[in-house]
Design an enzyme around this catalytic site. Structure first.
Site, PDB file in Angstrom:
ATOM      1  N   TYR A 151      -3.153  -0.972  10.439  1.00  0.00           N
ATOM      2  CA  TYR A 151      -3.378  -0.808   9.217  1.00  0.00           C
ATOM      3  C   TYR A 151      -1.571  -0.774   8.164  1.00  0.00           C
ATOM      4  O   TYR A 151      -0.637  -1.021   7.624  1.00  0.00           O
ATOM      5  CB  TYR A 151      -3.692  -0.241   8.323  1.00  0.00           C
ATOM      6  CG  TYR A 151      -3.596  -0.398   6.615  1.00  0.00           C
ATOM      7  CD1 TYR A 151      -4.784  -1.716   6.271  1.00  0.00           C
ATOM      8  CD2 TYR A 151      -3.415   0.343   5.726  1.00  0.00           C
ATOM      9  CE1 TYR A 151      -3.954  -2.346   4.935  1.00  0.00           C
ATOM     10  CE2 TYR A 151      -3.644   0.258   4.627  1.00  0.00           C
ATOM     11  CZ  TYR A 151      -3.789  -1.156   4.218  1.00  0.00           C
ATOM     12  OH  TYR A 151      -4.466  -0.659   2.546  1.00  0.00           O
ATOM     13  N   SER A 178       0.835  -1.134  -0.336  1.00  0.00           N
ATOM     14  CA  SER A 178       0.206   0.249   0.043  1.00  0.00           C
ATOM     15  C   SER A 178       1.150   1.593   0.279  1.00  0.00           C
ATOM     16  O   SER A 178       2.070   1.552   0.223  1.00  0.00           O
ATOM     17  CB  SER A 178      -1.092  -0.083   1.046  1.00  0.00           C
ATOM     18  OG  SER A 178      -1.628   1.436   1.575  1.00  0.00           O
TER      19      SER A 178
END
Ligand code: NAD
Length: 280
Positions: A178, A165
């Site tokens: 995350y 990401s």
């Protein structure tokens, strides 16, 4: 197409870049994983469609892939469960003979500000997003090392693609579990790339920016939210799962044979510090 070596043919016929290869995609019944599984099938690979919940969606993906004239089946497994991952790869080797491409894509969010984040939320995200990638990479690498390079199939002994990401590098308040998991994925990927390159195994990551999938529906599903999101994207559009799927196909193919230990950002420029375009 010009006649030539098998390798030259593979490289000129982009539609069949992955002909004869066997790919497994985790979390392949939704969003980026779904688009990636379909793109790999379209590129000529046989595909295992992993899912943890949502059997019907997984079977629909299998049907679509079979429409390209390649093989596919759905396999339920929780990527954070060691026995289930081991069994998933063992079954693939039994059914397809081997594995050439592991796309460790499955991931989730459990968002909360730090003070409200529970240990369960922290652990769930680390277990799936980071430990899940470790387990999938380990099981694939064992088979890659056992089998070695098969020149007619690919110049490398195997490819591991970690779905990372932009939060591999961009801090993200309210999402510490995350962001930490994706930061970890970056170092997992580089360390495995260093360790496995002598076996001619290529480990790389794809780092998506904002892609329209269920994981971030709140960020794009109203015009106001989308306008806010676009302020972070110099290229001026939210990404589609297919943007990521094409990058995975390219990275998995021999066109990218010398790319080892890289993170390919596919983010419309989100990592270019867009605030500095007018400020700073
Ligand atoms: P999604 O929610 O549509 O898909 C996630 C998939 O992972 C689903 O199929 C889900 O069932 C599966 N999954 C969750 N837990 C699992 C487990 N324990 N075992 C097996 N599968 C499991 O979201 P997405 O956007 O397609 O996300 C795919 C990957 O892309 C994730 O790793 C995510 O972090 C990453 N990513 C997405 C974006 C984005 O903007 N959508 C941006 C950057 C990175």
């Amino acid at each position: 197409m010009v006649a030539g070596s098998a390798d030259a043919n593979r490289q000129t016929d982009h539609a069949q870049l992955l002909r004869g290869q066997k790919a497994l995609v985790t979390g392949a019944n939704s969003g980026i994983g779904l688009a990636t599984a379909i793109a790999l099938g379209r590129a000529g690979a046989d595909v295992v469609v992993n899912y943890v919940v949502g059997e019907d969606e997984a079977h629909k993906v299998v049907e679509q892939i079979e429409g390209f004239g390649v093989r596919a089946y759905a396999h339920q497994a929780d990527v954070s469960d060691e026995d289930q991952v081991t069994a998933m790869v063992a079954r693939m080797v039994e059914e397809y003979g081997t594995i050439d491409i592991m796309v460790a894509n499955a991931g989730l969010q459990r968002d909360a500000p730090l003070a409200q984040m529970t240990l369960a939320q922290w652990r769930k995200v680390i277990d799936v997003n980071l430990t899940g990638q470790f387990l999938c990479a380990r099981e694939a690498a064992k088979e890659f090392v056992r089998r070695g390079v098969v020149e007619e199939v690919s110049r490398s002994a195997g490819k591991i693609i970690c779905m990372s990401s932009v939060h591999q590098t961009i801090p993200w308040a309210g999402h510490v579990n995350y962001a930490s998991s994706k930061g970890g994925v970056g170092m997992l990927m580089q360390t495995l790339a260093q360790e496995l390159a002598p076996h001619r195994i290529r480990v790389n990551a794809v780092a998506p920016g904002a892609i329209r999938t269920p994981i971030n529906r709140d960020a794009w599903s109203t015009p106001e939210a989308e306008a806010e999101l676009l302020r972070l994207i110099p290229y001026g559009r939210v990404g589609d799962p297919e943007d990521i799927a094409r990058a995975v196909v390219a990275l998995a193919s021999d066109l990218f044979d010398y790319v080892v230990g890289s993170t390919l950002y596919v983010d419309g420029g989100m990592t270019l510090f867009p605030g500095f375009a007018t400020g700073g």
